[in-house]
Every structure is written in structure tokens, then in C-alpha cells.
Design a protein around this motif. Sequence first.
Motif, short mmCIF file in Angstrom:
data_model
loop_
_atom_site.label_atom_id
_atom_site.label_comp_id
_atom_site.label_asym_id
_atom_site.label_seq_id
_atom_site.Cartn_x
_atom_site.Cartn_y
_atom_site.Cartn_z
N GLU A 136 0.83 -1.21 0.00
CA GLU A 136 0.00 0.00 0.00
C GLU A 136 0.87 1.26 0.00
OE1 GLU A 136 -3.85 -1.81 2.44
OE2 GLU A 136 -2.26 -0.74 3.49
N LEU A 137 1.97 1.20 0.73
CA LEU A 137 2.86 2.36 0.74
C LEU A 137 3.51 2.56 -0.63
CD1 LEU A 137 4.62 1.86 4.19
CD2 LEU A 137 2.95 3.61 3.61
N ALA A 138 3.87 1.45 -1.29
CA ALA A 138 4.49 1.56 -2.62
C ALA A 138 3.50 2.16 -3.62
CB ALA A 138 4.95 0.18 -3.08
N LEU A 139 2.25 1.70 -3.58
CA LEU A 139 1.23 2.27 -4.47
C LEU A 139 1.00 3.74 -4.16
CD1 LEU A 139 -1.35 -0.67 -4.51
CD2 LEU A 139 0.26 -0.03 -6.31
N GLY A 140 1.03 4.09 -2.88
CA GLY A 140 0.87 5.49 -2.50
C GLY A 140 1.99 6.35 -3.03
N VAL A 141 3.21 5.81 -2.99
CA VAL A 141 4.36 6.56 -3.53
C VAL A 141 4.21 6.74 -5.03
CG1 VAL A 141 6.85 6.45 -3.92
CG2 VAL A 141 5.93 5.85 -1.69
N GLN A 142 3.75 5.71 -5.74
CA GLN A 142 3.54 5.83 -7.20
C GLN A 142 2.49 6.89 -7.52
OE1 GLN A 142 2.60 1.93 -8.64
NE2 GLN A 142 4.66 1.09 -8.23
N ARG A 150 3.02 10.41 -9.62
CA ARG A 150 2.25 10.86 -10.78
C ARG A 150 1.65 12.24 -10.55
NH1 ARG A 150 0.61 5.31 -11.02
NH2 ARG A 150 -1.30 5.80 -9.85
N ARG A 151 1.14 12.46 -9.36
CA ARG A 151 0.57 13.78 -9.07
C ARG A 151 1.63 14.86 -9.16
NH1 ARG A 151 -2.05 10.98 -4.83
NH2 ARG A 151 -0.62 11.88 -3.32
N LEU A 152 2.81 14.56 -8.66
CA LEU A 152 3.88 15.55 -8.73
C LEU A 152 4.26 15.83 -10.18
CD1 LEU A 152 6.18 14.36 -5.80
CD2 LEU A 152 4.75 16.42 -5.87
N ALA A 153 4.27 14.79 -11.03
CA ALA A 153 4.59 14.99 -12.44
C ALA A 153 3.53 15.84 -13.13
CB ALA A 153 4.73 13.64 -13.14
N GLU A 154 2.26 15.55 -12.84
CA GLU A 154 1.16 16.34 -13.42
C GLU A 154 1.24 17.78 -12.95
OE1 GLU A 154 -2.23 14.22 -12.17
OE2 GLU A 154 -1.96 12.53 -13.56
N ASP A 155 1.51 17.97 -11.70
CA ASP A 155 1.63 19.34 -11.18
C ASP A 155 2.78 20.08 -11.85
OD1 ASP A 155 -0.47 18.78 -9.55
OD2 ASP A 155 0.75 18.42 -7.75
N ALA A 156 3.86 19.37 -12.13
CA ALA A 156 5.00 20.02 -12.79
C ALA A 156 4.65 20.43 -14.21
CB ALA A 156 6.20 19.06 -12.80
N GLU A 157 3.88 19.58 -14.95
CA GLU A 157 3.47 19.92 -16.32
C GLU A 157 2.53 21.10 -16.33
OE1 GLU A 157 3.35 19.67 -20.46
OE2 GLU A 157 4.70 18.85 -18.93
N VAL A 158 1.59 21.12 -15.37
CA VAL A 158 0.67 22.26 -15.27
C VAL A 158 1.45 23.53 -14.99
CG1 VAL A 158 -1.18 23.25 -13.88
CG2 VAL A 158 -1.30 20.86 -14.59
#
Length: 266
Positions: A213-219, A223-231
Motif C-alpha cells: 500500500e505504501l508503494a502504491l501510494g508513492v507511485q 504521478r501527481r507531482l509529475a502532473e503538477d510540474a506539467e501544469v
Amino acid sequence: MGPSGSIRPDVYLLKKRYSTFAPVTYEVKISVSDFRSDITSGKWQGYLNFSSAVIFAVPAGLIKKEDVPAGCGLIVRHDEVWRMVKKPTMQHLETLPRESWLKLVIDGIDRALEQRDAPKVRHALNSWSAERVLAKKVGGEISALISRAMRSRDLVEHEIQELENQREEIRTNAKRELQWAREAIERDRAHLTGELKSLADVLGLPPDSSVRELALGVQRASRRLAEDAEVYRLRNLFERIQQATADGLLPLPGEQLELVGVANHA
């Protein structure tokens, strides 16, 4: 109880206990003249410098308890037992003189070495005695062979005992090191558990989340951080375009179409 020439008791008793410090000196006397000589010279009083009490040890019938100085004790040897005829008066003794402590330590080291080598000496004496007895009975050559066999047996038994002692020491050390390793693992596990709980808290997950669950949370967080960076990149680009248009560095929308056509033609 000190350097060479200092006073020396026949028997010095210091019991193995920490609650009461009360060493006792025993003076052995086998003649009335020797006893009276010590009493007259006051030699026994010197023992009180490192003793809580002085007890005279004598054969039965040698002296009477009335002959013993005040405060001293008297113990008498009968056929098979010792009997206390007069108990001594115990005086308080805080500690021993420096020379007396050194004497005890030095003698203790020598005694420890003697005990360590005692089995070898005892085996040698037993073998030698057996050889003397056998020599009288069966002759020199046969007794020598038997004695050699006995010495070999004694040496083998001694070596076996030494190996047993070494094995026990190895076993003890192994248990101690295993316990240390277990304690280190428990400390690392506790530290890792704390770190995982901290990670779960950062990811917004329950404290008891599994590693998966922690690994999925990190993934998901990645992804959210990558999307935020593109925005953020597109927003920054848009702001720069707006700023360039306002400054007249870019054409208006109609003019921009012409520029695009010219660019495509080129």
C-alpha cells in the motif's frame, strides 16, 4: 601482610561477602612457650591493623581460655573437630592498609596460576607415585610402560577437559553474540516501523498500511507531482506569451496567422 619482613598471620580469613567487612586472623600455637612469647611481646596486637579479631588455635589442653588476652578468641582442636571455646570481640574495620591490599592481590595472582597448573602437577605426581609402587612389584621396564600409559591417559583426560571448557566458552560466546544480533534486529525493526509510519502519514495513509500500500501510494504521489510540474510549465509558458504580447513582441491574433503561414511556407 605486606613487604618482606612484615607481620604474617598463620591463617587470614576474609569471607566472600559484601554486607560485612570483618577479616579474622588465626594464630596457631603448638607449645605453651610459643604462646606466652607472643602474649608477652604483644605481637598479636599488630594483627588488629588488618583484622577485626584475633583467634588463637591450639591443641586441646594446651592453654585455658583465661590465658587468652581480652578481646581475643580461642579455638581448640580435639581428635577430629575444632571447637570454639571463647568467641572474640569483633572490632569495626573500615578497610585495610594499602600494603595489605597489595599483598592479597599479589598472592591471589600467584594462587590463581597455581590452580591453573594444578591438574598437570597432580597428574605428574600420581604417575610418579604409581611408577614407584609398580617398580617394586613387577620390575622397572613393566612399571615404566604402565606408568607411561597412565601418564598418557591423564594427559588425554586433561586435554578432553580443556576441550570441554573451550567448547562451553564458545557456546556461551555464541549465545551472547546471538542475543546481541537479535537486539540489533529489534532496534532496526523499531526504527524502520517508525519510518514507515512517518511515510504513511506524509502520503495520507493509515499508520498500519502494508508495504504494498505504501508503494502504491508513492507511485500515485509521483504521478501527481509529475502532473503538477506539467501544469506549472504550461502556466508559466502562457504567462510569458501574455507578457510578450503586451510588450508588442508578438503580433495580434490576425497577424499571428500570417506569421504562421509564412513560417510554414518557409
